[in-house]
Motif scaffolding. Structure first.
Motif, PDB file in Angstrom:
ATOM      1  N   LEU A 228       1.006  -1.261  -0.313  1.00 21.66           N
ATOM      2  CA  LEU A 228       0.181  -0.181   0.358  1.00 21.66           C
ATOM      3  C   LEU A 228       0.469   0.989  -0.039  1.00 21.66           C
ATOM      4  CD1 LEU A 228      -2.445  -1.180   2.755  1.00 21.66           C
ATOM      5  CD2 LEU A 228      -3.457  -0.841   0.004  1.00 21.66           C
ATOM      6  N   GLY A 229       2.348   1.097  -0.411  1.00 22.68           N
ATOM      7  CA  GLY A 229       2.694   2.307  -0.086  1.00 22.68           C
ATOM      8  C   GLY A 229       2.389   3.151  -1.995  1.00 22.68           C
ATOM      9  N   GLU A 230       3.746   4.365  -1.634  1.00 19.04           N
ATOM     10  CA  GLU A 230       3.212   5.293  -2.192  1.00 19.04           C
ATOM     11  C   GLU A 230       3.643   4.711  -3.918  1.00 19.04           C
ATOM     12  OE1 GLU A 230       4.763   9.289  -1.802  1.00 19.04           O
ATOM     13  OE2 GLU A 230       4.624   8.679   0.580  1.00 19.04           O
ATOM     14  N   LEU A 253      -5.677   3.445   7.749  1.00 19.11           N
ATOM     15  CA  LEU A 253      -4.248   4.204   8.760  1.00 19.11           C
ATOM     16  C   LEU A 253      -3.471   4.012   8.170  1.00 19.11           C
ATOM     17  CD1 LEU A 253      -5.707   3.348  12.790  1.00 19.11           C
ATOM     18  CD2 LEU A 253      -6.254   5.829  11.657  1.00 19.11           C
ATOM     19  N   THR A 254      -3.627   3.333   7.451  1.00 22.36           N
ATOM     20  CA  THR A 254      -1.726   2.637   6.949  1.00 22.36           C
ATOM     21  C   THR A 254      -2.053   3.440   5.561  1.00 22.36           C
ATOM     22  OG1 THR A 254      -1.553   0.772   7.511  1.00 22.36           O
ATOM     23  CG2 THR A 254      -0.777   0.898   5.441  1.00 22.36           C
ATOM     24  N   LEU A 255      -3.396   3.991   4.847  1.00 19.91           N
ATOM     25  CA  LEU A 255      -2.644   5.168   3.937  1.00 19.91           C
ATOM     26  C   LEU A 255      -3.107   6.618   4.515  1.00 19.91           C
ATOM     27  CD1 LEU A 255      -5.158   3.461   1.811  1.00 19.91           C
ATOM     28  CD2 LEU A 255      -3.074   3.299   1.998  1.00 19.91           C
ATOM     29  N   THR A 256      -2.975   6.349   5.576  1.00 22.30           N
ATOM     30  CA  THR A 256      -3.316   8.369   6.207  1.00 22.30           C
ATOM     31  C   THR A 256      -1.941   8.482   7.271  1.00 22.30           C
ATOM     32  OG1 THR A 256      -5.286   7.948   8.071  1.00 22.30           O
ATOM     33  CG2 THR A 256      -5.760   8.305   6.059  1.00 22.30           C
ATOM     34  N   VAL A 257      -2.335   7.660   8.667  1.00 25.32           N
ATOM     35  CA  VAL A 257      -0.832   8.443   9.465  1.00 25.32           C
ATOM     36  C   VAL A 257      -0.144   7.989   8.853  1.00 25.32           C
ATOM     37  CG1 VAL A 257      -0.644   7.786  11.724  1.00 25.32           C
ATOM     38  CG2 VAL A 257      -3.032   7.804  11.053  1.00 25.32           C
ATOM     39  N   GLY A 258       0.089   6.808   7.781  1.00 24.94           N
ATOM     40  CA  GLY A 258       1.083   5.775   7.796  1.00 24.94           C
ATOM     41  C   GLY A 258       1.673   6.491   6.455  1.00 24.94           C
ATOM     42  N   ARG A 259       1.324   8.125   6.016  1.00 27.13           N
ATOM     43  CA  ARG A 259       1.645   9.109   4.923  1.00 27.13           C
ATOM     44  C   ARG A 259       1.540  10.142   5.634  1.00 27.13           C
ATOM     45  NH1 ARG A 259       0.078   7.112  -0.645  1.00 27.13           N
ATOM     46  NH2 ARG A 259      -0.300   4.561  -0.713  1.00 27.13           N
ATOM     47  N   GLY A 260       2.113   9.855   6.945  1.00 21.82           N
ATOM     48  CA  GLY A 260       2.235  11.055   7.421  1.00 21.82           C
ATOM     49  C   GLY A 260       1.714  11.991   8.352  1.00 21.82           C
ATOM     50  N   GLY A 261       0.045  12.163   7.630  1.00 24.05           N
ATOM     51  CA  GLY A 261      -0.296  12.701   8.235  1.00 24.05           C
ATOM     52  C   GLY A 261      -1.131  12.034   9.807  1.00 24.05           C
ATOM     53  N   ARG A 262      -1.711  13.890  10.831  1.00 19.87           N
ATOM     54  CA  ARG A 262      -2.016  13.381  12.193  1.00 19.87           C
ATOM     55  C   ARG A 262      -3.856  13.563  12.486  1.00 19.87           C
ATOM     56  NH1 ARG A 262       0.463  17.454  15.693  1.00 19.87           N
ATOM     57  NH2 ARG A 262       0.447  19.378  15.035  1.00 19.87           N
ATOM     58  N   PHE A 263      -3.765  13.349  13.280  1.00 17.82           N
ATOM     59  CA  PHE A 263      -5.467  13.281  14.252  1.00 17.82           C
ATOM     60  C   PHE A 263      -5.378  14.342  15.399  1.00 17.82           C
ATOM     61  CE2 PHE A 263      -6.495   9.629  12.300  1.00 17.82           C
ATOM     62  CZ  PHE A 263      -7.395  10.104  11.381  1.00 17.82           C
ATOM     63  N   VAL A 264      -5.647  15.705  15.420  1.00 20.01           N
ATOM     64  CA  VAL A 264      -5.611  16.522  16.676  1.00 20.01           C
ATOM     65  C   VAL A 264      -6.404  16.711  17.273  1.00 20.01           C
ATOM     66  CG1 VAL A 264      -4.572  18.505  16.482  1.00 20.01           C
ATOM     67  CG2 VAL A 264      -3.872  17.934  14.823  1.00 20.01           C
ATOM     68  N   ARG A 265      -7.117  17.043  18.494  1.00 27.75           N
ATOM     69  CA  ARG A 265      -8.331  17.570  19.323  1.00 27.75           C
ATOM     70  C   ARG A 265      -7.728  18.717  19.425  1.00 27.75           C
ATOM     71  NH1 ARG A 265     -11.650  13.366  20.641  1.00 27.75           N
ATOM     72  NH2 ARG A 265     -10.265  12.013  20.512  1.00 27.75           N
ATOM     73  N   ALA A 266      -9.122  19.047  19.058  1.00 27.90           N
ATOM     74  CA  ALA A 266      -8.932  20.894  19.013  1.00 27.90           C
ATOM     75  C   ALA A 266      -9.688  21.222  20.935  1.00 27.90           C
ATOM     76  CB  ALA A 266     -10.025  20.634  18.316  1.00 27.90           C
ATOM     77  N   PRO A 267      -9.933  22.172  20.934  1.00 29.03           N
ATOM     78  CA  PRO A 267     -10.403  22.764  22.515  1.00 29.03           C
ATOM     79  C   PRO A 267     -11.466  22.105  23.016  1.00 29.03           C
ATOM     80  CG  PRO A 267      -8.539  24.506  21.359  1.00 29.03           C
ATOM     81  CD  PRO A 267      -8.827  23.599  20.173  1.00 29.03           C
ATOM     82  N   ASP A 268     -12.087  22.576  21.660  1.00 29.74           N
ATOM     83  CA  ASP A 268     -13.905  21.372  21.889  1.00 29.74           C
ATOM     84  C   ASP A 268     -13.432  20.481  21.915  1.00 29.74           C
ATOM     85  OD1 ASP A 268     -13.981  21.692  19.278  1.00 29.74           O
ATOM     86  OD2 ASP A 268     -15.190  22.558  18.437  1.00 29.74           O
ATOM     87  N   GLY A 269     -12.678  19.732  21.881  1.00 30.43           N
ATOM     88  CA  GLY A 269     -12.822  18.233  22.335  1.00 30.43           C
ATOM     89  C   GLY A 269     -12.963  17.750  20.804  1.00 30.43           C
ATOM     90  N   ALA A 270     -12.897  18.258  19.875  1.00 31.11           N
ATOM     91  CA  ALA A 270     -13.462  17.527  17.925  1.00 31.11           C
ATOM     92  C   ALA A 270     -11.960  16.717  17.997  1.00 31.11           C
ATOM     93  CB  ALA A 270     -14.239  19.083  17.130  1.00 31.11           C
TER      94      ALA A 270
END
Length: 681
Positions: A228-230, A253-270
């Protein structure tokens, strides 16, 4: 011929092929029993015979393929850390050792690496971290074997196993030492690789005949990761993903986080997703169109046990007696008539009791539970009871509708369906946040997990009528059960929601069709319920874990055993004589002795876990539960006891020839007292 005395017990060699959780559990119980054997021998003043345990694994000894320690950290378990153990007994203040060791959660609290986020007992650990725990269990087994036993590891694939004329087996390996001998062998080989069926062969052939097109059959996402690499799926290119179950989240996740992305939690919790810039566009779908829902927030201690009221062993025994009386002796059950109704009563009872508890507190809920259970047992209408608790306007629990929420719905287009999916995910996350005790929906669905052992009693070893097993159980209940009870942590559903909102993931629609399209030279993905949903992609990945099927298993060992007639497929027979091959490896009840082509138990050959799926049910469980002797450890102990009993026939030992009576002479040195002599080791 010289006279003989009591025969000497010969040495014993036991081989465990596959050292994931099932194989490791048997090694743990072997170590416990060998330690007990050494203590008995010590008390009797004798030396036990030597025992060699051989742990053989083609991937990582002590962890296996699925839990190997070198996989990426985004692959997680779907059972909380505090509810998983590989030790058959809890800690006792001494060192971790067979029979007395920590749960995964307890081990994590003491063995975190610097800077590593430590999952709590109600969190979900990465699979690689569980692999580290398994490896620690493996080391504890090796370190605490009694003096007469040893553990030898072999990092190799077993390609063949042949019975020897004098008993035992010769194992052929693909790496040095190439051959081994064992008196008894356990097959705990885990998830198989399968020959593609006709639909998969057609997709593979299409991909081979069209440049740039690739089809990836179902497998563990960690094994698919290199594919599933580039270079295979360029940034921005569409990729089609078939299946919306647990493996779908791994591929996601392999195709997103595994490609350098990241999940961030906003101050409102979203939760929002910050792209790495190298992600493809993910087009996903399934028959139902619903991504597998989240498990409820865990509120259960490891000691929690669901007390069944309706689907009980005694209820199953009574149903079997009724079947036998009606058929002249056939005790097999009909799943839809004998098993499903009491199972649904269990779910219904927990659902409504949790609603009363949430509204009116535990004391009123306890009183309601008594009255409600009595009404269900007696087949009485419960609407008046519900009305008294002001629950008459609350929707009833309908597992079939939960599993197919889009059934009967047509959508105006992809945007309409996208909004509907997001609403479904929002609702699921809200239910999951209420917990698996306090939340009525997730509490009820968690019963499907809690009551698995009783369902196994109903279905294992041909316990159901064959057509009922195929239609009502395998085709009806199992997909629903997997969707509603085997979900991921809620965080995964949050991440999916963020990716859909970001526009990186599109759930195509219900009744998704994946097709090889000659006109475009690509795969097409579409839903007949969503106009304008058709999309094309050069890469199609099947995110469904293949079900074991003995005759399609590509392993050289399986093929060798089949060719020799040492193993056979489990086949059930309908009352009218129709045969129903199941795909599972046929084994006896109890210690799981393998049955040969003639249906005879094979001496010294056992199988446990996934190879026996379809003969038994839900064999993919990857650990026991702290605080009670679970079926996982009971199975392992039964195999360990049987393997230790499979000792070769003792060889007669000639009686010693009496020595001449010595002529008395003055002693210069007093002879040693027999009690002070130390036996050689």
């Amino acid at each position: 011929m010289p006279a003989t005395t009591a025969p000497a017990t010969p040495a014993l060699t036991l081989a465990v092929v596959g050292t994931g959780p099932r194989g490791l559990a048997v090694l743990e119980r072997l170590a416990v029993r060998l330690t007990e054997e050494a203590a008995r021998a010590r008390r009797a003043g004798r030396r036990p015979a030597a025992v060699t345990l051989r742990a053989i694994d083609s991937h990582e000894v002590g962890a296996g393929r699925i839990w190997r320690t070198d996989q990426s950290g985004w692959y997680t378990m779907n059972t909380v850390a505090g509810q998983v153990t590989m030790y058959s007994g809890g800690p006792d203040g001494g060192p971790a050792r067979p029979g007395a060791g920590p749960s995964l959660g307890e081990w994590l609290a003491a063995h975190a690496r610097p800077g590593e986020r430590v999952p709590g007992p109600d969190d979900y650990a990465p699979r690689a971290v569980y692999g580290r725990y398994l490896r620690s269990v493996h080391r504890s087994i090796a370190a605490h074997l009694p003096p007469h036993a040893r553990l030898v590891d072999h990092s190799a694939r077993v390609d063949a196993l042949v019975p020897l004329p004098a008993g035992g087996y010769r194992l052929t390996l693909d790496r040095p030492p190439y051959t081994l001998r064992a008196d008894a062998v356990l097959l705990a080989t885990g998830h198989p690789h399968k020959e593609p069926g006709d639909p998969e062969r057609a997709l593979l052939e299409f991909a081979r005949s069209h440049p740039g097109v690739r089809y990836l059959p179902g497998d563990s996402a960690a094994d698919l990761e290199p594919e599933l690499g580039e270079s295979a799926v360029p940034p921005g290119a569409p990729i089609a993903v078939r299946g919306l179950g647990l493996s779908f989240y791994d591929v996601l996740l392999t195709l997103t986080v595994g490609r350098g992305g990241r999940f961030v939690r906003a101050p409102d919790g979203a939760l929002r997703y910050e792209p790495g810039g190298r992600e493809p566009r993910i087009l996903a779908g399934s028959r139902g169109g619903l991504p597998i829902p989240a498990r409820g927030r865990n509120e259960k201690s490891p000691a929690h046990r669901h007390r069944a009221l309706f689907l009980t062993p005694s209820a199953l025994a009574a149903a079997r007696a009724r079947r036998a009386a009606a058929t002249g002796g056939d005790r097999r059950l009909d799943f839809a008539e004998d098993v499903l109704p009491p199972l649904l009563k269990e779910l219904e009872h927990v659902y409504w009791t949790a609603h009363v508890r949430a509204r009116s507190g535990p004391r009123r809920a306890a009183r309601f539970a008594v009255r409600h259970a009595a009404a269900l047992r007696e087949g009485r209408d419960t609407s008046a009871l519900l009305a008294r608790e002001r629950l008459d306007g609350v929707p009833a629990l309908d597992p079939a509708a939960l599993a197919r929420p889009f059934a009967g719905e047509d959508f105006t287009g992809p945007g309409d369906f996208r909004d509907r999916v997001l609403r479904a995910l929002d609702q699921d996350l809200a239910e999951a946040a209420l917990g698996n005790v306090g939340g009525p929906l997730k509490a009820a669905l968690d019963v499907l997990r809690d009551i698995r052992s009783t369902i196994r009693e109903a279905v294992d070893h041909g316990g159901l009528l064959p057509r009922s097993h195929r239609d009502a159980f395998a085709h009806g209940f199992l997909p629903l059960n997997s969707l509603l009870s085997a979900g991921p942590p809620a965080e995964r559903v949050e991440q999916l929601r963020a990716l859909i909102r970001q526009g990186l993931v599109e759930i195509v629609g219900p009744e998704t069709v994946f097709r090889a399209d000659e006109e475009s030279g690509r795969f097409t993905v579409s839903s007949p319920r969503v106009p304008g949903s058709a999309r094309t992609a050069a890469v199609l990945v099947d995110a469904r874990i293949p079900s074991p099927e003995l005759r399609r298993d590509t392993a050289p060992l399986t093929r060798s055993l089949l060719a020799q007639g040492l193993i056979r497929e489990f086949v059930t027979v309908s009352p009218d004589g129709e045969r129903h091959p199941t795909g599972g490896l046929d084994v006896t009840e109890g210690p799981g002795r393998v049955l040969n082509a003639r249906g005879e138990p094979v001496a010294g050959l056992y199988a446990l876990g996934i190879p026996t799926e379809h003969t038994r049910w839900f064999t993919q469980v990857g650990g026991g539960r702290p605080g009670a002797p679970t079926r996982f450890h009971q199975d392992a102990d039964a195999v360990a006891a049987a393997m230790l009993a499979d000792r070769p026939a003792p060889a007669p030992v000639p009686a010693p020839v009496p020595a001449p009576v010595p002529v008395p002479v003055p002693a210069l040195v007093a002879p040693p007292h027999p009690a002070t002599e130390e036996a050689p080791r």
